[in-house]
Design a protein around this motif. Structure first.
Motif, PDB file in Angstrom:
ATOM      1  N   SER A   1     -32.339 -31.684 -19.470  1.00 32.21           N
ATOM      2  CA  SER A   1     -32.772 -32.263 -18.190  1.00 32.21           C
ATOM      3  C   SER A   1     -32.163 -31.472 -17.049  1.00 32.21           C
ATOM      4  O   SER A   1     -31.212 -30.707 -17.238  1.00 32.21           O
ATOM      5  CB  SER A   1     -32.364 -33.731 -18.091  1.00 32.21           C
ATOM      6  OG  SER A   1     -30.953 -33.840 -18.104  1.00 32.21           O
ATOM      7  N   LEU A   2     -32.713 -31.673 -15.855  1.00 31.85           N
ATOM      8  CA  LEU A   2     -32.202 -31.040 -14.642  1.00 31.85           C
ATOM      9  C   LEU A   2     -31.716 -32.136 -13.699  1.00 31.85           C
ATOM     10  O   LEU A   2     -32.390 -33.162 -13.553  1.00 31.85           O
ATOM     11  CB  LEU A   2     -33.298 -30.210 -13.955  1.00 31.85           C
ATOM     12  CG  LEU A   2     -33.878 -29.047 -14.755  1.00 31.85           C
ATOM     13  CD1 LEU A   2     -35.036 -28.409 -13.991  1.00 31.85           C
ATOM     14  CD2 LEU A   2     -32.814 -27.995 -15.057  1.00 31.85           C
ATOM     15  N   PRO A   3     -30.579 -31.934 -13.050  1.00 33.21           N
ATOM     16  CA  PRO A   3     -30.081 -32.964 -12.135  1.00 33.21           C
ATOM     17  C   PRO A   3     -30.911 -33.037 -10.859  1.00 33.21           C
ATOM     18  O   PRO A   3     -31.416 -32.019 -10.373  1.00 33.21           O
ATOM     19  CB  PRO A   3     -28.650 -32.504 -11.833  1.00 33.21           C
ATOM     20  CG  PRO A   3     -28.678 -31.023 -12.023  1.00 33.21           C
ATOM     21  CD  PRO A   3     -29.668 -30.767 -13.124  1.00 33.21           C
TER      22      PRO A   3
ATOM     23  N   THR B   1     -37.914 -31.739 -21.377  1.00 33.56           N
ATOM     24  CA  THR B   1     -39.106 -32.541 -21.673  1.00 33.56           C
ATOM     25  C   THR B   1     -39.811 -32.998 -20.403  1.00 33.56           C
ATOM     26  O   THR B   1     -40.965 -33.396 -20.443  1.00 33.56           O
ATOM     27  CB  THR B   1     -38.734 -33.775 -22.521  1.00 33.56           C
ATOM     28  OG1 THR B   1     -37.719 -34.515 -21.827  1.00 33.56           O
ATOM     29  CG2 THR B   1     -38.194 -33.341 -23.885  1.00 33.56           C
ATOM     30  N   CYS B   2     -39.110 -32.934 -19.291  1.00 35.61           N
ATOM     31  CA  CYS B   2     -39.729 -33.272 -18.009  1.00 35.61           C
ATOM     32  C   CYS B   2     -38.968 -32.572 -16.885  1.00 35.61           C
ATOM     33  O   CYS B   2     -37.868 -32.061 -17.091  1.00 35.61           O
ATOM     34  CB  CYS B   2     -39.745 -34.784 -17.787  1.00 35.61           C
ATOM     35  SG  CYS B   2     -38.103 -35.499 -17.638  1.00 35.61           S
TER      36      CYS B   2
ATOM     37  N   LEU C   1     -40.733 -22.132 -16.228  1.00 36.17           N
ATOM     38  CA  LEU C   1     -40.441 -23.220 -17.161  1.00 36.17           C
ATOM     39  C   LEU C   1     -40.981 -22.903 -18.556  1.00 36.17           C
ATOM     40  O   LEU C   1     -41.255 -23.804 -19.354  1.00 36.17           O
ATOM     41  CB  LEU C   1     -41.070 -24.520 -16.643  1.00 36.17           C
ATOM     42  CG  LEU C   1     -40.451 -25.094 -15.357  1.00 36.17           C
ATOM     43  CD1 LEU C   1     -41.359 -26.158 -14.749  1.00 36.17           C
ATOM     44  CD2 LEU C   1     -39.069 -25.663 -15.626  1.00 36.17           C
ATOM     45  N   ARG C   2     -41.136 -21.621 -18.857  1.00 36.56           N
ATOM     46  CA  ARG C   2     -41.657 -21.209 -20.161  1.00 36.56           C
ATOM     47  C   ARG C   2     -40.742 -21.675 -21.302  1.00 36.56           C
ATOM     48  O   ARG C   2     -39.543 -21.817 -21.128  1.00 36.56           O
ATOM     49  CB  ARG C   2     -41.745 -19.681 -20.232  1.00 36.56           C
ATOM     50  CG  ARG C   2     -42.763 -19.040 -19.320  1.00 36.56           C
ATOM     51  CD  ARG C   2     -42.547 -17.554 -19.299  1.00 36.56           C
ATOM     52  NE  ARG C   2     -43.591 -16.817 -18.591  1.00 36.56           N
ATOM     53  CZ  ARG C   2     -43.399 -15.626 -18.039  1.00 36.56           C
ATOM     54  NH1 ARG C   2     -42.221 -15.049 -18.078  1.00 36.56           N
ATOM     55  NH2 ARG C   2     -44.397 -15.013 -17.419  1.00 36.56           N
ATOM     56  N   HIS C   3     -41.345 -21.844 -22.470  1.00 34.78           N
ATOM     57  CA  HIS C   3     -40.590 -22.145 -23.698  1.00 34.78           C
ATOM     58  C   HIS C   3     -39.675 -23.354 -23.527  1.00 34.78           C
ATOM     59  O   HIS C   3     -38.455 -23.276 -23.675  1.00 34.78           O
ATOM     60  CB  HIS C   3     -39.768 -20.920 -24.138  1.00 34.78           C
ATOM     61  CG  HIS C   3     -40.610 -19.782 -24.632  1.00 34.78           C
ATOM     62  ND1 HIS C   3     -41.054 -19.678 -25.925  1.00 34.78           N
ATOM     63  CD2 HIS C   3     -41.100 -18.700 -23.979  1.00 34.78           C
ATOM     64  CE1 HIS C   3     -41.780 -18.575 -26.062  1.00 34.78           C
ATOM     65  NE2 HIS C   3     -41.830 -17.968 -24.894  1.00 34.78           N
ATOM     66  N   ASN C   4     -40.277 -24.495 -23.179  1.00 32.41           N
ATOM     67  CA  ASN C   4     -39.566 -25.764 -23.157  1.00 32.41           C
ATOM     68  C   ASN C   4     -40.372 -26.766 -23.976  1.00 32.41           C
ATOM     69  O   ASN C   4     -41.154 -26.362 -24.851  1.00 32.41           O
ATOM     70  CB  ASN C   4     -39.352 -26.235 -21.708  1.00 32.41           C
ATOM     71  CG  ASN C   4     -38.146 -25.583 -21.070  1.00 32.41           C
ATOM     72  OD1 ASN C   4     -37.019 -25.956 -21.365  1.00 32.41           O
ATOM     73  ND2 ASN C   4     -38.370 -24.606 -20.191  1.00 32.41           N
ATOM     74  N   LYS C   5     -40.200 -28.054 -23.721  1.00 30.90           N
ATOM     75  CA  LYS C   5     -40.905 -29.087 -24.487  1.00 30.90           C
ATOM     76  C   LYS C   5     -41.698 -30.005 -23.556  1.00 30.90           C
ATOM     77  O   LYS C   5     -41.827 -31.203 -23.794  1.00 30.90           O
ATOM     78  CB  LYS C   5     -39.905 -29.896 -25.317  1.00 30.90           C
ATOM     79  CG  LYS C   5     -39.166 -29.060 -26.360  1.00 30.90           C
ATOM     80  CD  LYS C   5     -38.182 -29.885 -27.163  1.00 30.90           C
ATOM     81  CE  LYS C   5     -37.477 -29.020 -28.205  1.00 30.90           C
ATOM     82  NZ  LYS C   5     -36.499 -29.797 -29.012  1.00 30.90           N
ATOM     83  N   LEU C   6     -42.236 -29.423 -22.487  1.00 33.84           N
ATOM     84  CA  LEU C   6     -42.986 -30.194 -21.498  1.00 33.84           C
ATOM     85  C   LEU C   6     -44.345 -30.611 -22.062  1.00 33.84           C
ATOM     86  O   LEU C   6     -45.037 -29.810 -22.684  1.00 33.84           O
ATOM     87  CB  LEU C   6     -43.185 -29.370 -20.226  1.00 33.84           C
ATOM     88  CG  LEU C   6     -41.911 -28.897 -19.511  1.00 33.84           C
ATOM     89  CD1 LEU C   6     -42.272 -27.962 -18.366  1.00 33.84           C
ATOM     90  CD2 LEU C   6     -41.106 -30.079 -18.999  1.00 33.84           C
ATOM     91  N   ARG C   7     -44.728 -31.859 -21.798  1.00 36.53           N
ATOM     92  CA  ARG C   7     -46.016 -32.370 -22.257  1.00 36.53           C
ATOM     93  C   ARG C   7     -47.009 -32.532 -21.108  1.00 36.53           C
ATOM     94  O   ARG C   7     -48.207 -32.673 -21.335  1.00 36.53           O
ATOM     95  CB  ARG C   7     -45.841 -33.707 -22.977  1.00 36.53           C
ATOM     96  CG  ARG C   7     -45.097 -33.577 -24.293  1.00 36.53           C
ATOM     97  CD  ARG C   7     -45.086 -34.884 -25.070  1.00 36.53           C
ATOM     98  NE  ARG C   7     -44.471 -34.702 -26.366  1.00 36.53           N
ATOM     99  CZ  ARG C   7     -45.112 -34.251 -27.450  1.00 36.53           C
ATOM    100  NH1 ARG C   7     -46.399 -33.922 -27.357  1.00 36.53           N
ATOM    101  NH2 ARG C   7     -44.495 -34.110 -28.596  1.00 36.53           N
TER     102      ARG C   7
END
Length: 598
Positions: A209-211, A231-232, A248-254
């Motif tokens: 996550s990002l703060p 994820t978000c 934001l490449r290669h993450n788990k964003l839906r």
């Protein structure tokens, strides 16, 4: 202490020994550093920093202790403090607290060593502006380091950092912070206090996550969070009013993040798990120019994609898109549409291979007229010269296209058809033009993009300077060897394409156009460029010098910190080596900086 004393005993033979071991740092190098304020000890196999380096500004030179006569240029008591110390590519495991004896340092380069810790005394270097610590084995940072209030650039990639001190936010003049390839799984909220930060690289970590505090980074232009486990993305990031590039490449964003950041121009979302594009999220990307969505699971493209009026490049490679809205072809600035690797129905594979222009032409042909509406304007008009002007393109897309005609001039009828229209794009490529069409000046108030590629231009008329709104100029595949100085009056020019011409040097006038973001000069005969003058192009992010005649690459090119893509392959220079060039822009730039003479 006398030079004959060793360990408290007198060496009675020292006066007769001639094979005494050379010092780790020759006195001549130290004396030169006292004059220049710079000392380069990179790549010397040092396992520790010699004491005489730390004490360079404290001890008097050995020659002075011997009462040797000093010339006017050699008076040690008038010599300068050390401001630049380069210690990269050694075998250092520690740094002594004696580093505090060099309080004048503005640059300290320790990258590519074996440092496992840093001394708290580092925080006493109050003048330090640049600290390079990449490629070490650091697992923590001393809190004292956060007192470096003049620090502008801090590079820490390729270490073992798991956490960062909350006090990092006290580095209030920091403009660049590189933390890629560490083991970070969280970020301190204090990071949001870095009010001057323009570039933040958090790629290749373990962040989930990002703060929200990141939203306070009001000056940030580039944020790279690629290769994490996100994820978000917090909606608060939309408050980052200066953000232009978000990776934001290669993450788990839906889902596509909803980011109405007013200046966001480039959004990279490749290799995630995005399944659908929501209309509301697309609509928020008001200024987007490049949208990369490759290698996701997107099944459809909504009609609302037409709201992205500034979009020039859309990458949907390797998704699950089965159909495309024909309205995609109405995007006025779309130049590149990438669709390979999708199960598209109704679009022949050979059509995809023909490129964006043909694909958009096909989609435009599928647009059906609204029921009950009579179109009184023919889609094309035949002129006496047999020129065909697409009136739909002209009126709807503001494009005047007279390309691939192999014509020696642009007929007056073409310009007549556009009279009274607001034309933003002209495409006269793939003709036989030898001069600039004189009637271009009629559209100087609106023309932003001009394509004159694949012609026979050997010189460019100074009249081009009247096109004051021009942002993109394509002159590839001509016979140009120089550009007119008048081109410098184009204060909005962002990209110029000069591949496959006859340039033997970097065109002088381009050094003056500070708005330039892209310069493509590949496949010419360029033998050199002025790296010092190039630094003035603070917006330049892409520079292609591939396949030219460069015999050397000035190390100062590494100081062009805005460059994100530098192409140098296919030149006869020996350094940097091909293996470094193959690693990409970051590796080349870091290598060049390490070679800057002191």
């Amino acid at each position: 202490m006398s030079r004959f004393k060793r360990g408290g005993r007198v060496d009675s033979l020292s006066g007769f020994q001639t094979d005494k071991a050379e010092p780790a740092v020759p006195n001549g190098l130290l004396n030169a550093a006292r004059k220049s304020g710079q000392l380069n000890l990179s790549g010397r196999g040092l396992t520790e920093v010699p004491q005489n380096v730390y004490r360079l500004n404290v001890d008097t030179p050995e020659e002075a202790n011997k009462n040797l006569s000093f010339g006017a240029d050699d008076r040690w008591w008038e010599q300068t403090d050390l401001i630049k110390l380069l210690l990269s590519s050694n075998q250092l495991t520690t740094l002594s607290d004696d580093i505090r004896l060099l309080p004048g340092l503005t640059t300290l380069d320790l990258h590519d060593n074996k440092l496992t810790s840093l001394p708290g005394a580092l925080g006493e270097l109050g003048q330090l502006q640049q600290l390079r610590l990449s490629n070490n084995q650091l697992s923590t940072l001393p809190v004292e380091m956060c007192r470096l209030h003049n620090l502008h650039s801090l590079t820490l990639q390729n270490n073992l950092l798991e956490t960062l001190p909350e006090e990092l936010g006290q580095l209030d003049n920091l403009t660049e912070l590189v933390l890629s390839s560490n083991r970070l799984n969280s970020l301190p909220s204090g990071l949001g206090h870095l009010a001057c930060l323009q570039k933040l690289d958090l790629s290749h970590n373990l962040l989930t996550s990002l703060p929200d505090s990141l939203a306070k980074l009001a000056s940030l232009k580039l944020l790279d969070c690629s290769n994490n486990q996100l994820t978000c993305v917090p909606a608060s990031l939309s408050e980052m009013t200066s953000l232009e590039q978000l990776y934001l490449r290669h993450n788990k964003l839906r889902l596509l993040p909803q980011l109405p950041a007013t200046n966001l121009k480039e959004l990279y979302l490749g290799n995630n798990q995005i399944e659908r594009l929501e209309a509301e999220q697309l609509a928020s990307l008001a200024a987007i120019s490049l949208l990369e969505l490759r290698d996701n699971k997107i099944q459809s493209v909504p009609e609302e994609v037409t709201l992205l009026a500034t979009l020039t490049r859309l990458d949907l490679t390797n998704n699950d898109v089965a159909t495309l809205p024909a309205s995609l072809s109405l995007l006025p600035n779309l130049k590149v549409l990438m669709l390979e690797g999708n199960p598209l129905r109704g679009i022949r594979r050979d059509l995809l291979s023909k490129g964006t222009t043909e694909l958009l032409k096909y989609l435009r042909g599928r647009i059906k007229e609204e029921p009950g509406k009579v179109d009184e304007t023919p889609t094309a008009m035949t002129l006496p010269s047999q020129a065909r002007v697409n009136i739909h393109n002209l009126q709807t897309l503001k494009i005047l296209d007279y390309s691939e005609k192999q014509s020696e001039n642009i007929p007056d009828e073409v310009f007549d058809a556009a009279a009274g229209q607001i034309v933003t794009t002209m495409n006269f490529s793939k003709n036989q033009l030898t001069t600039l069409p004189p009637r271009l000046a009629e559209f100087q108030g609106s023309l932003t993009e001009l394509n004159l590629g694949f012609n026979k231009l050997s010189c460019l008329s100074p009249a081009v300077s009247s096109l004051v709104q021009l942002t993109h100029l394509d002159l590839r595949n001509n016979q140009l060897s120089d550009l007119p100085s008048d081109l410098g009056s184009l204060k909005k020019l962002r990209s110029v394409i000069l591949n496959y011409n006859k340039f033997k040097c970097f065109p002088d006038v381009l050094y003056e156009i500070v708005s330039l973001e892209t310069v493509l000069l590949g496949n010419n005969q360029v033998g050199g460029l002025d790296a010092e003058r190039l630094k003035a192009l603070g917006a330049l992010s892409t520079l292609d010098l591939s396949n030219n005649d460069l015999l050397n690459v000035a190390p100062e090119l590494g100081l062009c910190t805005s460059l994100r893509c530098l192409s140098l392959d296919g030149n006869p220079f020996r350094t940097p080596r091909a293996a470094i060039v193959a690693k990409g822009t970051d590796a080349v730039m870091e290598y060049l900086r390490s070679r800057i003479p002191t």
